[in-house]
Design an enzyme around this catalytic site. Structure first.
Site, PDB file in Angstrom:
ATOM      1  N   ARG A  69       1.214  -0.745   0.043  1.00 21.73           N
ATOM      2  CA  ARG A  69       0.179   0.279  -0.151  1.00 21.73           C
ATOM      3  C   ARG A  69       0.942   0.959   0.167  1.00 21.73           C
ATOM      4  NH1 ARG A  69      -3.330  -3.279   3.188  1.00 21.73           N
ATOM      5  NH2 ARG A  69      -4.977  -3.928   1.674  1.00 21.73           N
ATOM      6  N   LYS A  80       3.270  11.283 -11.152  1.00 17.76           N
ATOM      7  CA  LYS A  80       2.544  10.883 -12.316  1.00 17.76           C
ATOM      8  C   LYS A  80       3.255   9.616 -12.094  1.00 17.76           C
ATOM      9  CE  LYS A  80      -0.064  13.786 -15.289  1.00 17.76           C
ATOM     10  NZ  LYS A  80      -0.313  14.145 -16.592  1.00 17.76           N
ATOM     11  N   GLU A 121      10.312  19.291 -24.329  1.00 21.51           N
ATOM     12  CA  GLU A 121       9.672  19.527 -22.860  1.00 21.51           C
ATOM     13  C   GLU A 121      10.354  20.988 -22.645  1.00 21.51           C
ATOM     14  OE1 GLU A 121       7.282  17.728 -22.070  1.00 21.51           O
ATOM     15  OE2 GLU A 121       7.364  15.964 -22.865  1.00 21.51           O
ATOM     16  N   LYS A 134       7.453  23.437 -12.719  1.00 21.24           N
ATOM     17  CA  LYS A 134       6.851  22.513 -13.617  1.00 21.24           C
ATOM     18  C   LYS A 134       6.393  22.226 -11.589  1.00 21.24           C
ATOM     19  CE  LYS A 134       6.048  17.565 -14.320  1.00 21.24           C
ATOM     20  NZ  LYS A 134       6.129  15.843 -15.070  1.00 21.24           N
ATOM     21  N   GLU A 184      -4.058  17.301 -11.543  1.00 18.74           N
ATOM     22  CA  GLU A 184      -4.287  17.729 -13.472  1.00 18.74           C
ATOM     23  C   GLU A 184      -6.027  17.426 -12.428  1.00 18.74           C
ATOM     24  OE1 GLU A 184      -2.675  16.022 -16.284  1.00 18.74           O
ATOM     25  OE2 GLU A 184      -3.800  16.123 -17.793  1.00 18.74           O
ATOM     26  N   ARG A 210      -3.218  22.336 -14.502  1.00 19.71           N
ATOM     27  CA  ARG A 210      -1.793  21.300 -14.634  1.00 19.71           C
ATOM     28  C   ARG A 210      -1.438  20.216 -15.943  1.00 19.71           C
ATOM     29  NH1 ARG A 210       1.193  15.410 -11.367  1.00 19.71           N
ATOM     30  NH2 ARG A 210       2.177  15.256 -12.831  1.00 19.71           N
ATOM     31  N   ASN A 263       0.653  19.714 -21.218  1.00 22.61           N
ATOM     32  CA  ASN A 263       0.053  18.554 -22.082  1.00 22.61           C
ATOM     33  C   ASN A 263       0.365  19.918 -22.738  1.00 22.61           C
ATOM     34  OD1 ASN A 263       0.064  16.936 -20.960  1.00 22.61           O
ATOM     35  ND2 ASN A 263      -2.503  17.405 -20.127  1.00 22.61           N
ATOM     36  N   HIS A 308       1.273  18.370 -26.699  1.00 30.01           N
ATOM     37  CA  HIS A 308       0.320  16.617 -26.613  1.00 30.01           C
ATOM     38  C   HIS A 308      -1.013  16.204 -26.818  1.00 30.01           C
ATOM     39  CE1 HIS A 308       3.888  17.158 -23.583  1.00 30.01           C
ATOM     40  NE2 HIS A 308       4.247  16.098 -22.769  1.00 30.01           N
ATOM     41  N   HIS A 365       0.887  13.464 -28.826  1.00 28.90           N
ATOM     42  CA  HIS A 365       0.048  11.845 -28.941  1.00 28.90           C
ATOM     43  C   HIS A 365       0.215  10.870 -29.395  1.00 28.90           C
ATOM     44  CE1 HIS A 365      -0.069  11.999 -23.853  1.00 28.90           C
ATOM     45  NE2 HIS A 365       1.390  11.365 -24.381  1.00 28.90           N
ATOM     46  N   HIS A 397       9.303  10.706 -27.625  1.00 32.59           N
ATOM     47  CA  HIS A 397       7.772  11.472 -27.010  1.00 32.59           C
ATOM     48  C   HIS A 397       8.273  13.026 -27.254  1.00 32.59           C
ATOM     49  CE1 HIS A 397       5.061  12.238 -24.236  1.00 32.59           C
ATOM     50  NE2 HIS A 397       5.944  13.446 -23.874  1.00 32.59           N
TER      51      HIS A 397
HETATM   52  P1  NAD Z   1      13.753   6.233 -21.268  1.00 27.22           P
HETATM   53  O1  NAD Z   1      13.407   6.479 -19.818  1.00 27.22           O
HETATM   54  O2  NAD Z   1      13.615   5.549 -22.358  1.00 27.22           O
HETATM   55  O3  NAD Z   1      15.495   6.342 -21.442  1.00 27.22           O
HETATM   56  C1  NAD Z   1      15.841   6.807 -23.084  1.00 27.22           C
HETATM   57  C2  NAD Z   1      17.060   5.568 -23.378  1.00 27.22           C
HETATM   58  O4  NAD Z   1      17.988   6.353 -22.590  1.00 27.22           O
HETATM   59  C3  NAD Z   1      16.956   4.107 -22.841  1.00 27.22           C
HETATM   60  O5  NAD Z   1      17.952   3.188 -23.918  1.00 27.22           O
HETATM   61  C4  NAD Z   1      17.892   4.310 -21.559  1.00 27.22           C
HETATM   62  O6  NAD Z   1      18.031   2.933 -20.955  1.00 27.22           O
HETATM   63  C5  NAD Z   1      18.800   5.165 -22.360  1.00 27.22           C
HETATM   64  N1  NAD Z   1      19.596   6.250 -20.578  1.00 27.22           N
HETATM   65  C6  NAD Z   1      18.719   6.760 -19.389  1.00 27.22           C
HETATM   66  N2  NAD Z   1      19.516   7.609 -19.024  1.00 27.22           N
HETATM   67  C7  NAD Z   1      20.688   7.564 -20.002  1.00 27.22           C
HETATM   68  C8  NAD Z   1      22.425   8.170 -20.051  1.00 27.22           C
HETATM   69  N3  NAD Z   1      22.226   8.618 -19.039  1.00 27.22           N
HETATM   70  N4  NAD Z   1      23.369   7.733 -20.164  1.00 27.22           N
HETATM   71  C9  NAD Z   1      22.832   6.735 -21.142  1.00 27.22           C
HETATM   72  N5  NAD Z   1      22.057   6.259 -21.643  1.00 27.22           N
HETATM   73  C10 NAD Z   1      21.000   6.571 -20.959  1.00 27.22           C
HETATM   74  O7  NAD Z   1      13.264   7.951 -21.778  1.00 27.22           O
HETATM   75  P2  NAD Z   1      12.540   9.019 -21.386  1.00 27.22           P
HETATM   76  O8  NAD Z   1      12.599   9.996 -22.435  1.00 27.22           O
HETATM   77  O9  NAD Z   1      13.483   9.267 -20.145  1.00 27.22           O
HETATM   78  O10 NAD Z   1      11.565   9.030 -20.304  1.00 27.22           O
HETATM   79  C11 NAD Z   1      10.591   8.170 -21.578  1.00 27.22           C
HETATM   80  C12 NAD Z   1       9.116   7.347 -20.596  1.00 27.22           C
HETATM   81  O11 NAD Z   1       8.760   8.167 -19.753  1.00 27.22           O
HETATM   82  C13 NAD Z   1       8.003   7.627 -21.457  1.00 27.22           C
HETATM   83  O12 NAD Z   1       7.085   6.159 -21.128  1.00 27.22           O
HETATM   84  C14 NAD Z   1       7.104   8.462 -20.777  1.00 27.22           C
HETATM   85  O13 NAD Z   1       5.907   7.607 -21.111  1.00 27.22           O
HETATM   86  C15 NAD Z   1       7.457   9.107 -19.627  1.00 27.22           C
HETATM   87  N6  NAD Z   1       7.026  10.284 -19.154  1.00 27.22           N
HETATM   88  C16 NAD Z   1       6.555  10.431 -17.524  1.00 27.22           C
HETATM   89  C17 NAD Z   1       5.662  11.843 -17.527  1.00 27.22           C
HETATM   90  C18 NAD Z   1       5.775  11.360 -15.960  1.00 27.22           C
HETATM   91  O14 NAD Z   1       5.355  12.489 -15.595  1.00 27.22           O
HETATM   92  N7  NAD Z   1       5.621  10.924 -15.079  1.00 27.22           N
HETATM   93  C19 NAD Z   1       6.606  12.716 -18.028  1.00 27.22           C
HETATM   94  C20 NAD Z   1       6.466  12.556 -19.668  1.00 27.22           C
HETATM   95  C21 NAD Z   1       7.777  11.441 -19.783  1.00 27.22           C
HETATM   96  N1  GLY Z   2       4.009  15.899 -18.098  1.00 29.13           N
HETATM   97  C1  GLY Z   2       2.926  15.977 -17.833  1.00 29.13           C
HETATM   98  C2  GLY Z   2       2.479  16.159 -16.172  1.00 29.13           C
HETATM   99  O1  GLY Z   2       3.026  15.383 -15.441  1.00 29.13           O
HETATM  100  O2  GLY Z   2       1.226  16.566 -16.459  1.00 29.13           O
END
Ligand code: NAD
Ligand code: GLY
Length: 418
Positions: A178, A200, A242, A283, A293, A297, A301, A304, A308, A321
């Site tokens: 939990r 999130k 971003e 942020k 949101e 918030r 987006n 987006h 998306h 992304h």
């Molecule tokens: P990712 O986590 O896939 O990382 C991108 C690539 O870089 C991967 O291959 C990873 O292994 C590599 N990598 C990471 N750090 C590294 C480093 N320092 N050196 C070398 N390689 C490295 O992608 P991302 O762009 O970081 O994140 C995308 C994800 O985030 C998606 O799943 C998306 O839905 C999510 N997201 C979430 C939120 C939120 O608010 N929670 C917001 C935006 C995106």
């Molecule tokens: N990435 C959008 C949010 O965190 O609300």
């Protein structure tokens, strides 16, 4: 009471009341501090060491204000080397590090050494690298590892990696017994300025991306900008989408600064820490006002809605992304011009900055307009069939438009294909 002396201000009948009174008086000043050190569980020597290092390391701090769920974002160089002390202040019963096969080998020695210094021996849980592993099966795997190793409710998880690792680790933490604590250690630019902040968490479902998740805030976000040195350039540029978004939605001066300092930023120069800090500030401010949101918030987006849709239609495989968001921001700005909300010159400046940061500004020509409209209709941001857009009124100011005319969206999408 300090060793070897009295505290004159506390030499009263009810010292606890006096402490609370003093704290209330001083709180506004404390809140203005550039940094603060939690001294509850560390020795005076460790405190002094921490202060010296923070000054030397030029550590920046942003606070996400959410009452009892408030937390700090620490930003600087060599942050990983000092992770042990920060984890120690949470006094976890056990610690697990969740990472992937790409990132962990790069930072294993630094992290393990730093934790070992504070007698923390983490249980390491490694996932394969990729968005396709951000699902319930791998969440179950993480939780199974925790159960096998008898992690209890006072345990803590460290998420070391990009947004994929951060999202799934946060989700696993939010549901294990939990809810246990977790610390975000984001290593991509996108995760440092966006996904690690705001709570999130979630995983993908075969029927939709990020469809299963929670709002669950971390205890700390520790950003080490040095990790960006090993990040592939394309990933760095995607994170810049971003960053540019924050300039458009909230801060025209920041937008100008991204234009002026492009060389320094692209070469990971000194200014990058300030860029990440300002992004986190924007942020944090938005999340502090609207954690779940229900209104404001949604401005995060910007770009987006179309972004998306482009990702859905391309199957999440061709584009990063941030690249899809870059296209979405340009198209949304054009939409705002067509609706008479934004001046054409401002839309041009947005497109120009996006291109300067090596990001695509146009949607791939082979994508069908109707497919993108269909994707927008099933997006979780669409309510009662109304396609919602965040549209700029000027650089630094956006508005939420609840129901944009589909024909206009179609025209803008068609014009934005290259
Ligand atoms: P990712 O986590 O896939 O990382 C991108 C690539 O870089 C991967 O291959 C990873 O292994 C590599 N990598 C990471 N750090 C590294 C480093 N320092 N050196 C070398 N390689 C490295 O992608 P991302 O762009 O970081 O994140 C995308 C994800 O985030 C998606 O799943 C998306 O839905 C999510 N997201 C979430 C939120 C939120 O608010 N929670 C917001 C935006 C995106
Ligand atoms: N990435 C959008 C949010 O965190 O609300």
């Amino acid at each position: 009471m300090t060793e070897g002396g009295k505290r004159p201000l506390l030499d009263v009948e009810e010292p606890v009341n006096e402490i609370n009174k003093l704290l209330n008086e001083r709180l506004p000043l404390y809140k203005r501090a550039d940094t603060s050190v939690d001294t509850n569980y560390i020795t005076p020597e460790e405190t002094a060491q921490e202060i010296i290092e923070r000054l030397a390391l030029d550590l920046r701090r942003v606070r996400v204000e959410l009452g009892e769920r408030s937390y700090c974002i620490l930003i600087g160089s060599k942050v990983l080397r000092r992770l042990g002390l920060r984890i120690k202040t949470f006094r976890p019963s056990r610690v697990a590090g969740v990472s992937n096969n790409t990132v962990f080998p790069l930072y294993r020695d630094t992290i393990l050494r730093s934790l070992r210094e504070y007698n923390i021996v983490p249980h390491i849980i490694l996932l394969p690298d990729g968005e396709e592993y951000k699902d319930h099966l791998w969440t179950y795997y993480i939780q199974g590892e925790l159960l096998k190793a008898r992690f209890d409710r006072s345990s803590l998880l460290i998420a070391l990696g990009g947004g994929v690792i951060g999202d799934i680790t946060g989700f696993a933490a939010s549901t294990y017994m939990r809810g246990i604590r977790y610390v975000q250690v984001p290593t991509t630019l996108l995760s440092q300025v966006d996904s690690s902040v705001g709570g999130k968490t979630g995983v993908n479902h075969p029927l939709g991306k990020n469809m299963i998740g929670t709002f669950y805030q971390p205890s700390l976000v520790a950003i080490d900008v040095d990790t960006l040195r090993s990040l592939p350039k394309r990933e760095f540029y995607a994170g810049m989408a971003e960053v540019i978004k924050y300039g458009v939605i909230a801060d025209s001066g920041f937008f100008d600064c991204l234009q002026k300092n492009i060389k320094d930023i692209l070469s990971l120069g000194d200014g990058l820490i300030r860029v990440i800090k300002r992004s986190c500030e924007v942020k944090a401010e938005v999340v502090s006002k609207d954690e779940k949101e229900s209104g404001l918030r949604a401005i995060l987006n910007f770009g987006h809605t179309i972004g998306h849709a482009v990702e859905t239609v391309t199957g999440y495989t061709e584009l990063l992304h941030g690249e899809a968001v870059a296209m979405g921001m340009c198209a949304a700005a054009d939409l705002a011009v067509r609706m008479g909300i934004l001046h054409r010159d401002e839309s041009g400046r947005i497109r120009e900055l996006i291109e300067m940061y090596h990001l695509p500004s146009r949607i791939p020509a082979e994508l069908q307009v109707q497919d993108m409209i269909n994707a927008m209709e099933i997006d979780k941001k669409t309510e009662a069939g109304k396609i919602k857009f965040i549209l700029p009124e000027a650089i630094g100011k956006v508005r939420i438009v609840e129901d944009v005319d589909r024909e206009l969206i179609k025209e803008v999408l068609a014009e934005n294909r290259k």
